[in-house]
Write a protein that holds these residues in place. Structure first.
Motif, PDB file in Angstrom:
ATOM      1  N   ALA A  38       0.841  -1.196   0.000  1.00  0.00           N
ATOM      2  CA  ALA A  38       0.000   0.000   0.000  1.00  0.00           C
ATOM      3  C   ALA A  38       0.880   1.251   0.000  1.00  0.00           C
ATOM      4  N   GLU A  39       0.560   2.153  -0.895  1.00  0.00           N
ATOM      5  CA  GLU A  39       1.358   3.366  -1.040  1.00  0.00           C
ATOM      6  C   GLU A  39       0.547   4.638  -0.925  1.00  0.00           C
ATOM      7  N   GLY A  40      -0.770   4.532  -0.828  1.00  0.00           N
ATOM      8  CA  GLY A  40      -1.613   5.714  -0.828  1.00  0.00           C
ATOM      9  C   GLY A  40      -1.616   6.428   0.512  1.00  0.00           C
ATOM     10  N   ALA A  41      -2.334   7.537   0.542  1.00  0.00           N
ATOM     11  CA  ALA A  41      -2.482   8.298   1.771  1.00  0.00           C
ATOM     12  C   ALA A  41      -3.478   7.601   2.694  1.00  0.00           C
ATOM     13  N   GLY A  82     -13.517  -4.332   2.313  1.00  0.00           N
ATOM     14  CA  GLY A  82     -13.714  -3.454   1.172  1.00  0.00           C
ATOM     15  C   GLY A  82     -12.942  -2.168   1.342  1.00  0.00           C
ATOM     16  N   PHE A  83     -13.408  -1.149   0.644  1.00  0.00           N
ATOM     17  CA  PHE A  83     -12.744   0.151   0.697  1.00  0.00           C
ATOM     18  C   PHE A  83     -13.747   1.220   0.287  1.00  0.00           C
ATOM     19  N   ILE A  84     -13.405   2.455   0.582  1.00  0.00           N
ATOM     20  CA  ILE A  84     -14.226   3.605   0.207  1.00  0.00           C
ATOM     21  C   ILE A  84     -13.631   4.193  -1.059  1.00  0.00           C
ATOM     22  N   THR A 135      -5.577   4.514   1.180  1.00  0.00           N
ATOM     23  CA  THR A 135      -6.596   4.600   0.134  1.00  0.00           C
ATOM     24  C   THR A 135      -6.508   3.458  -0.853  1.00  0.00           C
ATOM     25  N   ASP A 136      -5.348   2.798  -0.982  1.00  0.00           N
ATOM     26  CA  ASP A 136      -5.208   1.670  -1.896  1.00  0.00           C
ATOM     27  C   ASP A 136      -5.029   0.368  -1.128  1.00  0.00           C
ATOM     28  N   GLU A 137      -5.732   0.255   0.002  1.00  0.00           N
ATOM     29  CA  GLU A 137      -5.595  -0.915   0.862  1.00  0.00           C
ATOM     30  C   GLU A 137      -6.973  -1.452   1.219  1.00  0.00           C
ATOM     31  N   ILE A 138      -7.088  -2.785   1.235  1.00  0.00           N
ATOM     32  CA  ILE A 138      -8.337  -3.440   1.603  1.00  0.00           C
ATOM     33  C   ILE A 138      -8.377  -3.614   3.118  1.00  0.00           C
ATOM     34  N   GLY A 139      -9.513  -3.315   3.743  1.00  0.00           N
ATOM     35  CA  GLY A 139      -9.665  -3.475   5.181  1.00  0.00           C
ATOM     36  C   GLY A 139     -11.094  -3.807   5.536  1.00  0.00           C
ATOM     37  N   GLU A 140     -11.353  -3.874   6.825  1.00  0.00           N
ATOM     38  CA  GLU A 140     -12.698  -4.187   7.306  1.00  0.00           C
ATOM     39  C   GLU A 140     -13.482  -2.895   7.509  1.00  0.00           C
ATOM     40  N   LEU A 141     -14.710  -2.887   7.008  1.00  0.00           N
ATOM     41  CA  LEU A 141     -15.569  -1.720   7.148  1.00  0.00           C
ATOM     42  C   LEU A 141     -16.103  -1.641   8.575  1.00  0.00           C
ATOM     43  N   CYS A 142     -16.053  -0.461   9.158  1.00  0.00           N
ATOM     44  CA  CYS A 142     -16.596  -0.210  10.489  1.00  0.00           C
ATOM     45  C   CYS A 142     -17.530   0.994  10.416  1.00  0.00           C
ATOM     46  N   VAL A 143     -18.654   0.938  11.109  1.00  0.00           N
ATOM     47  CA  VAL A 143     -19.637   2.013  11.068  1.00  0.00           C
ATOM     48  C   VAL A 143     -19.913   2.494  12.485  1.00  0.00           C
ATOM     49  N   CYS A 144     -20.223   3.763  12.587  1.00  0.00           N
ATOM     50  CA  CYS A 144     -20.604   4.393  13.847  1.00  0.00           C
ATOM     51  C   CYS A 144     -21.967   5.043  13.646  1.00  0.00           C
ATOM     52  N   THR A 145     -23.003   4.434  14.185  1.00  0.00           N
ATOM     53  CA  THR A 145     -24.352   4.935  14.048  1.00  0.00           C
ATOM     54  C   THR A 145     -25.218   4.312  15.121  1.00  0.00           C
ATOM     55  N   MET A 181     -18.484   5.959   8.492  1.00  0.00           N
ATOM     56  CA  MET A 181     -17.816   4.713   8.131  1.00  0.00           C
ATOM     57  C   MET A 181     -16.330   4.964   7.946  1.00  0.00           C
ATOM     58  N   CYS A 182     -15.537   3.989   8.373  1.00  0.00           N
ATOM     59  CA  CYS A 182     -14.100   3.997   8.126  1.00  0.00           C
ATOM     60  C   CYS A 182     -13.656   2.573   7.823  1.00  0.00           C
ATOM     61  N   VAL A 183     -12.440   2.455   7.312  1.00  0.00           N
ATOM     62  CA  VAL A 183     -11.871   1.152   6.940  1.00  0.00           C
ATOM     63  C   VAL A 183     -10.624   0.954   7.787  1.00  0.00           C
ATOM     64  N   VAL A 184     -10.583  -0.156   8.531  1.00  0.00           N
ATOM     65  CA  VAL A 184      -9.466  -0.429   9.428  1.00  0.00           C
ATOM     66  C   VAL A 184      -8.809  -1.742   9.024  1.00  0.00           C
ATOM     67  N   LYS A 185      -7.601  -1.947   9.529  1.00  0.00           N
ATOM     68  CA  LYS A 185      -6.878  -3.188   9.268  1.00  0.00           C
ATOM     69  C   LYS A 185      -7.605  -4.346   9.949  1.00  0.00           C
ATOM     70  N   PRO A 186      -7.737  -5.473   9.264  1.00  0.00           N
ATOM     71  CA  PRO A 186      -8.526  -6.570   9.848  1.00  0.00           C
ATOM     72  C   PRO A 186      -7.914  -7.143  11.113  1.00  0.00           C
ATOM     73  N   ASP A 187      -6.571  -7.157  11.211  1.00  0.00           N
ATOM     74  CA  ASP A 187      -5.904  -7.776  12.350  1.00  0.00           C
ATOM     75  C   ASP A 187      -5.191  -6.713  13.177  1.00  0.00           C
ATOM     76  N   GLY A 188      -5.066  -7.003  14.449  1.00  0.00           N
ATOM     77  CA  GLY A 188      -4.298  -6.120  15.324  1.00  0.00           C
ATOM     78  C   GLY A 188      -5.059  -4.858  15.694  1.00  0.00           C
ATOM     79  N   VAL A 189      -4.298  -3.806  15.887  1.00  0.00           N
ATOM     80  CA  VAL A 189      -4.883  -2.521  16.285  1.00  0.00           C
ATOM     81  C   VAL A 189      -5.767  -1.993  15.154  1.00  0.00           C
ATOM     82  N   PRO A 190      -6.976  -1.522  15.469  1.00  0.00           N
ATOM     83  CA  PRO A 190      -7.864  -1.001  14.413  1.00  0.00           C
ATOM     84  C   PRO A 190      -7.353   0.327  13.854  1.00  0.00           C
ATOM     85  N   GLN A 191      -6.325   0.261  13.043  1.00  0.00           N
ATOM     86  CA  GLN A 191      -5.732   1.459  12.459  1.00  0.00           C
ATOM     87  C   GLN A 191      -6.321   1.691  11.081  1.00  0.00           C
TER      88      GLN A 191
END
Length: 1173
Positions: A334-337, A816-818, A764-774, A750-760
């Motif tokens: 992953a190289e994106g911001a 997924g990703f945004i 932008t060019d990385e696949i992660g787990e979708l998390c929602v706050c609502t 909604m944000c996208v975090v790393k599936p394992d470890g700390v939810p960081q």
């Protein structure tokens, strides 16, 4: 000045020095503290006289034989810090330090000594110590003071040229030792010239005051660098400082400095090698040379662990033998911001929205009672029943009243507000389900919808039972038809299913319910924090969890769906989904009632007969919305023939419930291509993503003017396997085309975090787990606080560690990703993720690839299961498919070989096993899908029974164990095993020795129990052994030693006279707990028989308990039965004869008439307590 007599050290001071050495090695004190305490102890034995020659304060080194030194090095080579070795090591080191104080005569190394050190060319001489205590600061301090010794101390004594030459030669010697060069004649001769001036006169007394420090530091230096030395003459020479320690601590920058004010040699610059400003610690960390040596020593000491971790003693060396697959250096990264969180539009506030769903039902049930709410279909596609809002309201009120007032008694109702009840309804009866669901909401009871158990061996039925048991469910609501269809036992009762709690089945049909009084109305509240319902979820491992949804979350979710889908009153919606959970429940049961919509429910049985039935209902009723899955669209295409009367122009929204499946896009595109000529507009197709925990995650809105058009992306599967996004071209085979699932739900973040470890946050060019706050999400897993915290209480952080928001997020389980314009793209699910060889693969992708290989010709109804099993500490892919009945073996293996080639070519991964089973043999879910966890369990148990199997371990198992090699070092585990083999006890425990009963009688403790009782009856006859308490806590009877002895003799006589028993015979004692049981037990011991205590049969349940007594008597091979008079009569009663034949009993002895005991009251005692006094 004459030599002074050596001052002996007392035993107490030596012990204190040994303790200090131990504390220093353990890291309990710092080096500075150690020196301070040691100087304080030894300082009293070295009084400094004015004008004393400091050279006279030096002492000779003790002789160290090669054998002792090498033995010490061998002990410490393993690096273990074992207690058994520590005492020897420290004793040897302390004794060596104390022995120096016996002689105080100054001695200078001879050339032979220097030569003996330099000729050692082996690299072992330059090996660093095995502990981190020998830091560079400490060694440097030792060397500074060692050089100060040779220069004559800190006074202004004049140093000769020979002393300067000696220091220069010392630096050359150090340089050669660093670079590992062998000694030369020049080095030897130069070293000999350094010893020409052996002693110097004059100097200050300061150096003499530091004499003890210098000597002890040299000894400490020697102890750290374990080097074997040659024999030396102790009366003339002392050992030179071990300067090889520099090679381990500071390989790039060495400094040999003189003490300040050491005569003309002091201003001479010190040679530096490499970067002298930066040195390295024992751990290789560069530090500034300006840091104090003592501070650096403290840091290194604190870094060192006091004890090795316990797991080092139990290392599974099999894991070490496995070949570790190295990551590909060319793999994409992953190289994106950093990806920013995406916020949905604000949830609009509509004035006429109801405060709760129950209030909405009451409004429509009273204002528009004849408005249609639900229409059910039969298997022929004809309307079976139309449920109006008036009927739904009245039936729900009736269910609520009966739940609260007709189950149990008035004093002890079976169901109270807040309790959980199960809803068990078939998929073809949504009307009864809706009435029961809203009845539970009105009664403030929590419904738990589950599937109908068709048999006691249903797939996943046991896990459903565990969920019901953990929720405390005791009542199950069902319909009349479903109740009749449940499996029945021989007596007509519904059996208790495996793993299920005992349930009361309550039929909610109106004819079975009591009509509530006219003055009874349910209490309707506004939406609050109470639990509304519990939706079950099946995990990857087959376990079933219950997701709790609060009432305010349920209402907010319905409002968000209403805003997204633009629902209005009296709209018609066609539902093909399961109405008991997920999207079907949210749209067809909850949101539809909130907006007074009309739902057409298509049962699964009708879809199997006529896959086009839902399309026909859309045309017939001009439905505005339809809720389907991509599977329904696919089978509609298969069954489609050119029909002129089909028109889908009325549809404004086609909700695709499984839009989170990345391969649903193929069904959507194919469906659009066929039915676009029938009036279907492209913007109508609206995929959505959902999960039980987060409810609806994202939903594509119908495209209007000025809104964002649908998006799609062509991504490289190679990049996705490494968790990164790489755009590719559609011409390639190994690509995955994704369609967006719309934007974030209103009011959500909604944000996208790393599936394992700390939810960081991901890039932008990385696949992660979708998390929602609502607000509109689940609250918890019922009864599982730990899993709830990791799923529903996640606080994502940025790369800098700052939290994204102040409120917790919920993990959706979707990968997924945004994308651009805030569109959400889903590439798979966490449950379907398989990590093989460090690369990620999704089970849906493997299924799609396998189905692409001639699916219609071979695979039965596309039924394929893909999962992973663990082999050699890595996941392996297993593919199981149902083959068509007419498939031949040759066709099977040809298809399997093509599937393997396709998966290897597209996904670059091998398949561990490909198994084919006959059609309709895999475990099914209630809606006909494959039950994945049950299939995996059958595979692991060897109970899958495939008809064709193709195993390919050679293509995927690449980390086979390496050949075992002899380990270079002896580790802690080897030491422990060696001690066990050699018979050494590492630890043992033993109980205390049995005390003697009488000091003058050793034989008492070897008596048998019966002999002890006879002895006690003679020595302490009136001692009370047992006391029997009744139910009121008062004493009913007691038993002394002599009473027990006499009654036991009577029992023994009874056994001998009437029973004619011999020694070793077994006697069954059928007594209730009490004194009679104790008397009979000791009577058997007196007679030499073996007592078998048996719980007596229950007088109120003889038919069940008496056969158990009979079985124990037979299994124990009892030749006689002893019991009380009351139980004796019970065994000969008519009820007992019906359960067990009286003639099959062995001889039964009634002890009540022979021992003069009153046992008829014991059966009336409810609380029997023995108290030994």
């Amino acid at each position: 000045m004459a030599d002074r007599d050596p001052v002996p050290l007392t035993a107490e001071v030596r012990a204190r020095l040994a303790e200090l050495e131990l504390e220093l090695s353990e890291g309990d004190i710092t080096q500075k503290g150690y020196e301070k305490k040691r100087s304080k102890l030894i300082g009293a034995f070295f009084p400094q006289a004015p004008g004393m020659d400091p050279s006279m304060g030096q002492e000779r080194r003790p002789p160290v034989t090669p054998s002792s030194s090498s033995r010490y090095h061998r002990r410490r080579s393993s690096g273990s810090r074992d207690e058994r070795y520590r005492s020897d090591v420290h004793t040897e080191a302390v004794q060596a330090a104390l022995a120096k104080h016996k002689e105080r005569k100054m001695a200078v190394p001879m050339p032979s000594k220097r030569r003996s050190l330099v000729v050692q060319t082996s690299m072992d001489a330059y090996t660093p110590p095995d502990t981190s205590s020998g830091s560079e600061g400490e060694v440097q301090g030792d060397e500074e003071e060692g050089v100060e010794e040779e220069d004559g101390g800190g006074g202004g004594g004049g140093g000769t040229s020979s002393s300067r030459e000696g220091n220069i030669s010392m630096e050359r010697w150090i340089n050669r030792a660093i670079h590992g060069t062998s000694s030369t004649t020049t080095t030897s001769s130069t070293a000999s010239s350094s010893s020409s001036s052996s002693t110097r006169s004059g100097g200050s007394g300061a150096a003499g005051g530091r004499l003890a420090d210098v000597l002890s530091q040299h000894a400490h230096h020697r102890r750290q660098h374990h080097r074997p030395h040659h024999h030396r003459k102790t009366e003339n020479h002392s050992a030179p400082p071990d300067v090889t320690g520099y090679t381990s601590s500071a390989p790039e920058g060495i400094q040999v400095e003189r003490a300040p004010g050491a005569g003309p040699a002091a201003p001479r610059p010190t040679p530096k090698y490499g970067n002298a400003e930066l040195m390295e610690t024992g751990d290789g960390v560069p530090v500034s040379s300006r840091v104090s040596a003592k501070i650096q020593q403290l840091v290194n000491t604190l870094k060192r662990p006091k004890r090795p971790p316990l797991r080092e003693f139990f290392v599974d060396d099999f894991e070490e033998l496995l070949e570790v697959q190295q990551p590909d250096p060319n793999q994409p990264k992953a190289e994106g911001a950093q990806m920013a969180a995406s916020r949905g539009e604000q949830l609009g506030v509509v004035t006429n929205w109801p405060p709760s769903l129950e209030a909405a039902l009451q409004r429509w049930g009273t204002i528009s009672p004849k408005a249609p709410c639900l229409t059910t279909m039969d298997t022929n596609g004809k309307p079976l029943h139309v449920l109006t809002y008036g009927k739904l309201w009245s039936r729900s009120v009736k269910v609520a009243f009966n739940l609260l007032h007709k189950l149990g008694t008035k004093q002890e109702p079976l169901v109270r507000p807040g309790d959980r009840v199960a809803l068990v309804f078939p998929n073809n009866d949504p009307a009864a389900f809706m009435a029961s669901f809203y009845g539970c909401l009105l009664a403030e009871v929590v419904p738990v919808p589950i599937e109908v158990p068709l048999s006691r061996k249903d797939a996943g039925s046991q896990q459903i039972g565990f969920l019901l048991g953990s929720c405390g469910v005791t009542v199950a609501l069902t319909s009349d038809a479903c109740h009749k269809g449940l499996p029945k036992g021989p007596t007509g009762e519904i059996p208790q299913f495996k793993g299920w709690p005992k349930l009361l089945w309550f039929v909610t049909e109106s004819k079975h319910l009591s009509k509530p009084p006219r003055d009874w109305f349910p209490h309707i509240k506004d939406a609050n924090q109470d639990t509304a319902y519990i939706e079950y979820k099946t995990c990857k491992d087959g376990s079933v969890l219950g997701v709790t949804v609060m009432r305010v979350a349920m209402l907010t979710h319905c409002q968000a769906l209403t805003q997204c889908c633009s629902y209005t009153e009296a709209e018609t919606i066609v539902n093909v989904l399961d109405f008991k959970k997920d999207v079907g429940l949210w749209h067809a049961v909850l949101t539809s009632v909130m907006n007074m919509m009309h739902v057409l429910s298509i049962p699964y049985a009708l879809m199997k007969v006529n896959p086009l039935s839902w399309i026909q209902k859309v045309c017939q009723h001009k439905a505005k919305v339809a809720c389907v899955k991509s599977r329904d669209m696919h089978w509609s295409l298969v069954a489609h023939r050119e029909q002129r009367d089909v028109s889908l122009s009325s549809l404004r929204m086609l909700v695709v419930a499984d839009g989170s499946n990345p391969w649903s896009i193929s069904s959507c595109d194919a469906f659009l291509n066929v039915f676009q000529t029938k009036g279907l507009k492209p913007e109508v197709i609206c995929p959505c993503a959902s999960s039980p925990e987060a409810l609806t995650v994202a939903l594509r809105r119908p495209v209007e003017e000025g809104t964002t058009p649908p998006g799609r992306g062509v991504l490289s599967m190679q990049g996705l396997s490494h968790g990164v996004i790489r755009v590719d071209s559609e011409e390639k085979l190994s690509v995955l085309t994704l369609q967006d699932v719309g934007a974030v739900m209103p009011g959500g973040l909604m944000c996208v975090v790393k599936p394992d470890g700390v939810p960081q946050l991901c890039r932008t060019d990385e696949i992660g787990e979708l998390c929602v706050c609502t607000v509109a999400t689940g609250t918890s897993y019922y009864g599982l606080a730990g899993m709830t915290k990791t799923t529903f209480e996640v606080f994502p952080v940025t790369s800098g560690g700052a939290p994204v928001g102040e409120f917790p997020f919920t993990r959706t389980g979707l990968l997924g990703f945004i994308g651009p314009a805030g569109l959400i793209f889903v590439a798979g699910k966490m449950d379907g993720l398989m990590v093989v060889g460090g690369r990620q693969h999704n089970a849906d992708d493997i299924v799609a690839t396998a189905l692409a290989v001639e699916p219609m010709k071979f695979v039965y109804r596309g039924r394929i299961a893909v999962f992973s099993v663990t082999v050699l500490h890595d996941e392996r892919i297993v593919v199981v498919a149902e083959q068509r009945p007419d498939a031949t073996e040759e066709d099977s293996f040809q298809w399997m070989s093509r599937v393997l080639q396709a998966i290897d070519g597209i996904h670059q991964v091998g398949v561990y096993c490909l198994a084919l089973v006959p059609s309709n043999t895999l475990p099914k879910t209630p809606l006909g899908g494959i039950h994945l966890s049950e299939t995996k369990q059958l595979f692991l148990e060897g109970a899958l029974h495939p008809c064709n199997v193709l195993m390919c371990p050679h293509t995927c198992v690449t980390n086979l164990p390496k050949p075992r090699q002899k380990q270079p070092e002896i580790g802690p585990a080897s030491v422990m095993v060696g001690n066990l083999v050699s018979g050494k006890r590492i630890a043992q425990a033993s109980g205390r020795d049995l005390g003697q009963i009488e000091d003058n009688d050793q034989a008492r403790k070897f008596l048998f129990l019966s002999e002890v009782l006879q002895w006690r009856a003679q020595t302490t006859p009136d001692h009370v052994l047992y006391t029997l308490l009744n139910s009121r806590g008062t004493i009913a009877s007691s038993l002394t030693c002599v009473q027990l002895h006499k009654r036991a003799e009577k029992i023994a006589g009874l056994l001998a006279e009437r029973g004619h028993l011999q020694d070793g015979d077994h006697v069954a004692l059928v007594y209730p707990p009490g004194i009679d049981l104790i008397v009979a037990f000791y009577g058997c011991l007196y007679a030499g028989c073996v007592p078998i205590t048996v719980r007596p049969p229950h007088p109120q349940n003889i038919a069940t308990t008496l056969p158990t007594v009979k079985m124990i008597v037979e299994v124990s091979r009892s030749v006689c039965v002893m019991t009380t008079q009351l139980i004796f009569k019970l065994l000969r009663s008519k009820e007992a004869s019906a359960a067990v034949d009286v003639r099959s009993w062995p001889p039964v002895l009634d002890t009540g008439t022979h021992t003069h005991t009153h046992t008829h009251n014991l059966l009336n005692e409810h609380h029997v307590v023995f108290k030994k006094t």
